[in-house]
Write an enzyme that holds these catalytic residues in place. Structure first.
Site, short mmCIF file in Angstrom:
data_model
loop_
_atom_site.label_atom_id
_atom_site.label_comp_id
_atom_site.label_asym_id
_atom_site.label_seq_id
_atom_site.Cartn_x
_atom_site.Cartn_y
_atom_site.Cartn_z
N ARG A 8 57.40 40.65 14.00
CA ARG A 8 56.16 39.98 13.63
C ARG A 8 56.31 39.45 12.20
NH1 ARG A 8 55.92 42.29 9.46
NH2 ARG A 8 53.89 41.38 9.11
N GLY A 9 55.29 38.69 11.76
CA GLY A 9 55.41 38.01 10.47
C GLY A 9 55.87 36.58 10.76
N ALA A 10 55.18 35.61 10.16
CA ALA A 10 55.38 34.20 10.55
C ALA A 10 56.85 33.74 10.47
CB ALA A 10 54.46 33.32 9.71
N ARG B 20 52.35 33.68 20.59
CA ARG B 20 51.25 33.91 19.63
C ARG B 20 50.83 32.55 19.06
NH1 ARG B 20 52.29 38.62 15.45
NH2 ARG B 20 50.01 38.61 15.46
N GLN C 281 50.02 47.20 9.26
CA GLN C 281 51.31 46.70 8.76
C GLN C 281 51.50 47.05 7.29
OE1 GLN C 281 49.08 44.94 10.55
NE2 GLN C 281 50.00 43.31 11.74
N ASP D 125 50.27 32.75 7.52
CA ASP D 125 50.78 32.44 8.85
C ASP D 125 50.73 30.96 9.11
OD1 ASP D 125 49.67 35.34 8.89
OD2 ASP D 125 51.22 35.19 10.44
N ASN E 74 45.75 33.71 7.21
CA ASN E 74 46.58 34.91 7.02
C ASN E 74 45.88 36.09 7.68
OD1 ASN E 74 48.99 36.07 5.85
ND2 ASN E 74 47.66 37.14 4.41
N LYS E 75 46.48 37.25 7.56
CA LYS E 75 45.99 38.46 8.21
C LYS E 75 44.51 38.69 7.94
CE LYS E 75 47.80 40.53 10.46
NZ LYS E 75 47.71 40.29 11.92
O1 MRU Z 1 50.14 39.84 12.91
P1 MRU Z 1 51.33 39.78 12.02
O2 MRU Z 1 51.78 41.12 11.53
O3 MRU Z 1 52.44 38.95 12.58
O4 MRU Z 1 50.78 38.99 10.76
C1 MRU Z 1 51.59 38.62 9.70
C2 MRU Z 1 50.82 38.41 8.48
O5 MRU Z 1 49.67 38.06 8.48
C3 MRU Z 1 51.56 38.68 7.25
O6 MRU Z 1 50.92 39.53 6.44
C4 MRU Z 1 51.86 37.50 6.47
O7 MRU Z 1 51.07 37.32 5.40
C5 MRU Z 1 52.33 36.30 7.04
S1 MRU Z 1 54.02 36.49 7.39
C6 MRU Z 1 54.86 36.38 5.86
#
Ligand code: MRU
Length: 346
Positions: free
Chosen positions: A47-49, A89, A196, A237, A247-248
């Site tokens: 996971r993570g963009a 996703r 996370q 993201d 973002n998250k």
């Molecule tokens: O749902 P995830 O864990 O894939 O989300 C990722 C995020 O939101 C990260 O915190 C992030 O800021 C982006 S990836 C560098």
């Protein structure tokens, strides 16, 4: 830190860290199937963009090998289907960015089917290497904003594990840690419901000897009011041409709270995360399984059929963001005009 995802040349397989097992166990998944990569992205083993972008690129290379295609059009047909399968996703733009980039190579490369497959493997490896270079670059640039003895607050995991290596926020923190002889601290927000921050960010920064303090999501206002934090650095993201940062979930609340306390708020992301096309109202925010909220450690913590709303991401408007740090430069007080300038030489 180790690499989150790697292409294994000897066997033409992909090896990735199973992030659902961290921090209790460091286990790898090794596969030669693009469908297994798609599953890993969907259930967040990776996971993570930027990391899922790299995974999707390698998934396309695996699909090309699997296709057993004899003609270029058969190969393309197989890859078009694989791209749909891999896009499990909807919010992180790096996924479609990577599958489109691989499809472009398949469409434009010359030579036999085997030559094209080889080019696709090279492209997937290059996406991963480029990601590492972009991380390093962002870390170095951010040193103009991060001063010695700063305490940086972050959310979720935008560390090494969210990319191929180093991270986005992770690269910023690591560059400052290195430049200032360890004189840097991090507050990591737990990040409900998938945690996370607690599971991954704390783990990887502690591995690197970075002074890290874990807080729950509800403590953000208190640590700001108590003067414990100098700036916020979050990942992304998807960043829009308007300067909106997706973002998250929890990032938006953190940005509003930071504004109230006059704490600078920065987002850091590579060009592969910037979407110059989509309008804010058209971004799809992923909604995840209600049980992510209802269940902790295998047990219900609420009424089993409690109604739940579980968006995985939120959108922070540009007026709450002091700067966007990219591998192409830092955009202060982002506007559409300034975001466009990042791409004017393309
Ligand atoms: O749902 P995830 O864990 O894939 O989300 C990722 C995020 O939101 C990260 O915190 C992030 O800021 C982006 S990836 C560098």
């Amino acid at each position: 830190m180790f690499r989150t995802i790697e292409w294994l040349d000897d066997t033409s397989e992909v090896r990735l860290v199973d992030q659902t097992k961290l921090p209790l166990a460091l286990e790898h998944i090794i596969t030669n199937s693009h469908e297994r990569i798609a599953e890993s992205i969907e259930i967040m083993e990776i996971r993570g963009a930027p990391a899922i972008g790299a995974a999707a690129g390698m998934g396309m290379a695996l699909a090309a090998i699997e296709s057993k295609a004899r003609t270029t059009s058969d190969l393309l047909e197989y890859l078009e289907k694989a791209a749909v399968t891999l896009n499990t996703r909807p919010t992180a733009v790096n996924l479609t960015w990577a599958t489109n980039r691989m499809l472009d190579v398949a469409k434009t490369a010359e030579g036999s089917v085997d030559d094209i497959i080889q080019k696709l493997i090279e492209e997937a490896k290059e996406i991963a290497e480029e990601d590492v270079r972009m991380s390093k670059n962002m870390g170095e640039q951010a040193l103009t904003l991060i001063k010695p003895s700063y305490t940086i607050q972050t959310i979720c995991n935008a560390g090494s594990l969210a990319t191929v290596h180093l991270g986005t926020v992770g690269a910023v923190v690591r560059a400052a840690h290195e430049r200032y002889g360890g004189n840097i601290k991090v507050y990591a927000v737990e990040t409900r419901p998938r945690q996370q921050g607690a599971r991954l960010t704390v783990f990887e920064f502690m591995e690197d000897g970075i002074d890290t303090t874990l807080i729950t999501d509800g403590m953000i206002g208190t640590v700001f009011r108590e003067g414990r934090v100098d700036c916020c650095v979050v990942g992304a993201d998807r960043i829009l041409r308007t300067g909106h940062v997706i973002n998250k979930i929890g990032t938006y609340t953190m940005a509003i709270t930071a504004k109230y306390h006059n704490i600078p708020f920065y987002s850091v992301a590579p060009a592969s995360t910037i979407d110059m096309v989509t309008n804010p109202e058209d971004v799809i925010i992923e909604e995840r399984d209600p049980d992510e909220i209802r269940i902790i450690n295998g047990e219900y913590v609420t009424v089993p059929d409690a109604k739940v709303y579980n968006p995985a991401f939120d959108m922070t408007p540009p007026e709450l963001i002091d700067a966007i740090i990219t591998d192409r430069g830092i955009v202060h007080n982002p506007t559409e005009e300034k975001m466009k300038r990042l791409f004017e030489n393309d």
